[in-house]
Enzyme design. Structure first.
Site, PDB file in Angstrom:
ATOM      1  CE  LYS A  98      -3.875   1.902   2.706  1.00 43.81           C
ATOM      2  NZ  LYS A  98      -4.765   1.634   3.876  1.00 43.81           N
ATOM      3  CB  SER A 179      -7.803   3.571   2.685  1.00 39.11           C
ATOM      4  OG  SER A 179      -7.031   2.956   3.703  1.00 39.11           O
ATOM      5  CB  SER A 203      -8.443   0.510   5.653  1.00 36.54           C
ATOM      6  OG  SER A 203      -9.071   1.766   5.647  1.00 36.54           O
TER       7      SER A 203
END
Ligand SMILES: *[C@@H]1O[C@H](CO)[C@@H](O)[C@H](O)[C@H]1NC(C)=O
Ligand SMILES: *[C@@H]1O[C@H](CO)[C@@H](O)[C@H](O)[C@H]1NC(C)=O
Length: 510
Positions: A98, A179, A203
């Protein structure tokens, strides 16, 4: 044009190397292929780079690829020829990170924001250092969606997805959730073998749920948060997204442990790390004797799809058949309060914590165009097109910037969350002697978030339109071994993950 590219890719098939299919392969499959010399790490990495080149212009799960990935793979290949056996399970395995996880290499770490493009991290994040020690290959950075980052791509905007957020590979217009959206999309579409995501509240679990992949949210502190763009160390955690529970366990094995830069939390959680690691809990009979508490309210009502609910009943039957004791219709005390961030204290605490921790992160960068949350707000004002400021707003950033540290109000909010967790999940688990709670989807995330508890989602089915959903298992701090046993046995009994067909997506994007 994209359509053609995809078609070519689909026709050319998914094999690479000799007699070995990379698509949907697990880490165990790949390690066996390495040993049998049917596959090299370089071939594996090149396969994923090809997939990214073909699919990413539409799916947008990857924000940057690592220019050194092939070199790292070659190094792993030559190490493997020298070492006999005993390799870490991630040796030679490409991992996508990420974009909030810092690397000290050619990759940017921007949290998906143009504001941080060009920033230089002082060192690898703690989890990245562990991956490198294990001989893993850093494949690149995954796109993400969050309050403060909507970095778009060097491809025409407005194609299929909002700039900066990836596309759901299963359903046109389906929300891939964030996210850690890019981390999930990329693994789901075989653009990456495994990835790391982060979770503050939902997330990891939510994008896992929506993209037919496994996502494991570790107990807070089990994995180091040092070098990860933060919201709150009270809730932030780094965890794996993968296609199988077995891959998640291998990744978890390679990233857990003490980190002097996140000392207090990683010290406290290190007592949870089992001797011999997590892979030993991948047992097909892992459901035998497990007590599972079904929490329906309000999670099964939140999803309207009645087909989901009947699939869930099938799954409960499977869990029983595999030896679990299912305790049905349990309720978490004060669940309506827990699920409302304004009532449970989460919103209040996070705003103040976010500002403090983000500013610390930015201060410690070796170089950076922005050094504070205020700088980011000004950047967004000055770059309204890049950051889509008018459309997305930045009210939360402004509200966070107006806070002044963790004071009396925030402390009360944190105490309230602790009490809600004690009276909520902790009491439920203890009074019913549960090994895990089970429900559908990702709406239970706040329960786990405010308590620092672990959870895992496993592919559980698809709606009539093809939208995936997962089954959710959660436990108390340190429950990862139990969750892995349960999730693995459920996965092996059902095997519901299927790769996206992608053709519908390409047609819809023309
Ligand atoms: C990092 O960002 C800079 C500035 O946009 C860019 O030139 C560079 O290619 C990026 N690095 C990678 C690995 O994509
Ligand atoms: C559930 O159904 C109602 C009525 O059909 C609809 O208004 C609502 O948006 C649906 N909720 C979800 C979560 O799909």
């Amino acid at each position: 044009m994209i359509h053609l590219l995809l078609l070519l890719l689909l026709l050319s098939g998914a094999t690479n190397g000799r007699d070995f299919t990379i698509e949907e392969a697990t880490i165990d499959d790949v390690q066996r292929a390495f040993t049998e010399e049917k596959l090299t790490s370089r071939q594996l990495v090149e396969y994923y780079l090809d997939r990214i080149e073909s699919l990413n212009p539409v799916l947008r799960g990857v924000i940057e690829v690592n220019p050194d990935a092939v070199d790292q793979a070659e190094r792993a290949d030559s190490e493997r020829r020298r070492i006999d056996g005993g390799r870490p399970s991630l040796h030679g395995i490409p991992v996508l990170l990420k974009d909030s996880i810092a690397t000290d290499d050619k990759l940017n770490t921007t949290g998906g924001s143009y504001a941080l493009l060009g920033a230089v991290a002082p060192r690898d994040a703690g989890v990245v250092a562990r991956l490198r020690n294990a001989g893993a290959v850093i494949l690149g950075k995954a796109s993400m969606s969050e309050w403060y980052h909507f970095r778009s791509y060097d491809i025409p905007d407005g194609w299929c997805a909002r700039a900066g957020q990836g596309l759901n590979p299963y359903v046109k217009g389906g929300d891939p959730c964030g996210s850690s959206s890019g981390s999930a999309i990329s693994v789901a579409a075989n653009m990456a073998m495994v990835s790391l995501g982060t979770e503050t509240d939902g997330s990891l679990i939510c994008p896992g749920d929506r993209n037919s992949v496994v996502a494991l949210k570790p107990t807070v502190g089990l994995t180091s948060r040092a070098g990860v763009i933060p919201l709150s160390p009270r809730q932030d955690t780094v965890g794996p997204i993968s296609r199988t529970v077995s891959d998640a366990a291998h990744v978890l094995d390679s990233i857990v442990g003490h980190d002097p830069r996140d000392a207090e939390a990683t010290d406290a959680a290190s007592r949870f790390i089992p001797t011999g690691g997590y892979a030993q809990f991948l047992k097909e009979d892992g459901l035998k004797g497990k007590r599972l508490g079904v929490v329906r309210h309000p999670f099964l009502k939140l999803s309207n799809a009645s087909s989901r609910n009947s699939i869930f009943e099938d799954h409960l039957r499977t869990l029983r058949e595999k030896g679990a004791v299912v305790v049905d219709d349990l309720e978490i005390q004060n669940i309506d309060v827990i699920l409302n961030p304004l009532l449970c204290g989460e919103a209040l605490a996070l705003l103040a914590e976010f500002k403090l921790n983000l500013n610390n992160y930015l201060t410690e960068l070796t170089a950076s165009p922005v050094r504070s949350l205020s700088d980011i707000i000004i950047f967004n004002q000055n770059h309204p097109l890049q950051e889509r400021t008018a459309e997305l707003g930045q009210d939360i950033l402004v509200a966070a910037d107006a806070t002044d540290g963790v004071g009396e109000g925030e402390r009360r909010a944190i105490e309230m969350m602790e009490k809600l967790s004690r009276d909520g999940l902790e009491k439920l688990m203890v009074e019913n002697e549960l090994d895990a709670m089970v429900t559908l989807g990702s709406d239970a995330s706040p329960v786990m978030a405010i308590g620092g508890f672990p959870a895992i989602t496993v592919p559980a089915g698809y709606d009539s339109d093809g939208m995936p959903f997962g089954v959710f298992f959660g436990g108390l701090r340190g429950a990862e071994p139990t969750l892995i046993e349960i999730a693995y046995a459920f996965e092996q009994a059902t095997l519901l993950r299927k790769p996206p067909s992608l053709t519908s997506i390409t047609l819809s994007c023309m």
